[in-house]
Write a protein that holds these residues in place. Structure first.
Motif, mmCIF file in Angstrom:
data_model
loop_
_atom_site.group_PDB
_atom_site.id
_atom_site.type_symbol
_atom_site.label_atom_id
_atom_site.label_comp_id
_atom_site.label_asym_id
_atom_site.label_seq_id
_atom_site.Cartn_x
_atom_site.Cartn_y
_atom_site.Cartn_z
ATOM 1 N N MET A 1 0.851 -1.205 0.000
ATOM 2 C CA MET A 1 0.000 0.000 0.000
ATOM 3 C C MET A 1 0.883 1.250 0.000
ATOM 4 O O MET A 1 1.864 1.307 0.737
ATOM 5 N N LYS B 1 1.121 2.280 -7.133
ATOM 6 C CA LYS B 1 0.681 1.402 -8.223
ATOM 7 C C LYS B 1 -0.388 2.064 -9.093
ATOM 8 O O LYS B 1 -0.321 2.018 -10.319
ATOM 9 N N ASP C 1 -8.748 -2.822 -7.126
ATOM 10 C CA ASP C 1 -9.719 -2.456 -6.078
ATOM 11 C C ASP C 1 -10.957 -1.804 -6.697
ATOM 12 O O ASP C 1 -12.088 -2.047 -6.264
ATOM 13 N N PHE D 1 -13.342 -10.367 1.053
ATOM 14 C CA PHE D 1 -12.665 -9.439 0.147
ATOM 15 C C PHE D 1 -11.648 -10.202 -0.710
ATOM 16 O O PHE D 1 -11.561 -9.998 -1.922
ATOM 17 N N ARG D 2 -10.877 -11.090 -0.070
ATOM 18 C CA ARG D 2 -9.845 -11.848 -0.822
ATOM 19 C C ARG D 2 -10.482 -12.738 -1.882
ATOM 20 O O ARG D 2 -9.909 -12.953 -2.952
ATOM 21 N N GLY E 1 -2.385 -4.307 -2.551
ATOM 22 C CA GLY E 1 -1.154 -4.754 -1.903
ATOM 23 C C GLY E 1 -1.164 -6.186 -1.392
ATOM 24 O O GLY E 1 -0.121 -6.803 -1.240
ATOM 25 N N GLY E 2 -2.364 -6.739 -1.154
ATOM 26 C CA GLY E 2 -2.410 -8.077 -0.568
ATOM 27 C C GLY E 2 -2.538 -9.202 -1.585
ATOM 28 O O GLY E 2 -2.551 -10.380 -1.214
ATOM 29 N N ARG F 1 -7.711 2.586 3.994
ATOM 30 C CA ARG F 1 -7.049 1.284 3.856
ATOM 31 C C ARG F 1 -7.146 0.558 5.206
ATOM 32 O O ARG F 1 -6.342 0.818 6.108
ATOM 33 N N ASN G 1 -6.192 -2.216 6.214
ATOM 34 C CA ASN G 1 -4.996 -2.937 6.649
ATOM 35 C C ASN G 1 -3.819 -2.023 6.958
ATOM 36 O O ASN G 1 -2.712 -2.495 7.198
ATOM 37 N N ARG H 1 5.093 -9.869 3.126
ATOM 38 C CA ARG H 1 4.814 -9.796 1.683
ATOM 39 C C ARG H 1 6.035 -9.483 0.826
ATOM 40 O O ARG H 1 6.046 -9.835 -0.357
#
Ligand code: S3P
Length: 186
Positions: free
Chosen positions: A18, A22, A41, A64-65, A87-88, A133, A135, A149
């Motif tokens: 994040m 990007k 997103d 969400f994933r 980011g995830g 965000r 996270n 990550r």
């Protein structure tokens, strides 16, 4: 870093934590190339009718994933496409494999120091179109995610660029340069 994919490229995927730029860099790149731009997103929001923070709050991160993986699989079918990931994304094994196996796809890792990325995310919260965000709400947990990550971003990418103290415009030109592409706009 994975092996470079054969030319001609069909899509450029931007990955990183994040705040790595990007979306901003991706939009500039797409303009330079005359390609389409998709923010993953944004695509999830389009498909579900819910903002990312709303999905986290109402359905939880696991859901969400799930939406994210479905949107990624669809987006990777596109051509002449610049795709900015969340980011995830690489933490979901199916996503990691899909990206690794995607032919004619450059995956560019926009890398930055945690403190730089956190400062950028904080600054973005003051912008009128800011999307929260979830996270990044807890700094310690965000740092743990960052560390977990980093090797995944590196493993999935074909190219890595440092983003600290670099403007998005400069980074977009650098992406073109490392990929051996030239801007289609004067
Ligand atoms: C997330 C990153 C976000 C978004 C969601 C979760 C993460 O995307 O997908 O808030 O877990 O890193 P950006 O990387 O575009 O902020």
């Amino acid at each position: 870093m994975r092996a470079e994919q054969a030319l001609p490229l069909k899509r450029i995927v931007l990955t990183g934590f994040m705040g790595s730029g990007k979306t901003t860099v991706g939009k500039l790149l797409a303009v330079c190339l005359g390609w389409s731009f998709v923010d993953l997103d944004g695509e999830i929001t389009r498909r579900t009718g819910l903002s990312v923070p709303a999905i986290f709050a109402q359905r939880g991160e696991a859901e969400f994933r799930h939406e994210e993986a479905a949107a990624l699989a669809e987006c990777l079918k596109g051509t002449q496409l610049v795709l900015a990931l969340g980011g995830g994304v690489p933490e979901t094994p199916a996503n990691f494999n899909l990206l690794r196996d995607s032919a004619k796809t450059a995956v560019v890792y926009l890398e930055g120091a945690f403190d730089t990325l956190q400062a950028r995310c904080r600054a973005q919260l003051n912008q009128p179109d800011a999307v929260a965000r979830p996270n990044f709400a807890d700094t310690n947990l965000a740092k743990q995610r960052f560390e977990r990550r980093a090797p995944l971003y590196a493993a999935i990418s074909t190219h890595t660029l440092r983003t600290d103290e670099r403007l998005p415009e400069v980074l977009a030109v650098e992406v073109l340069s490392v990929l051996g592409l030239s801007s289609q706009t004067p």
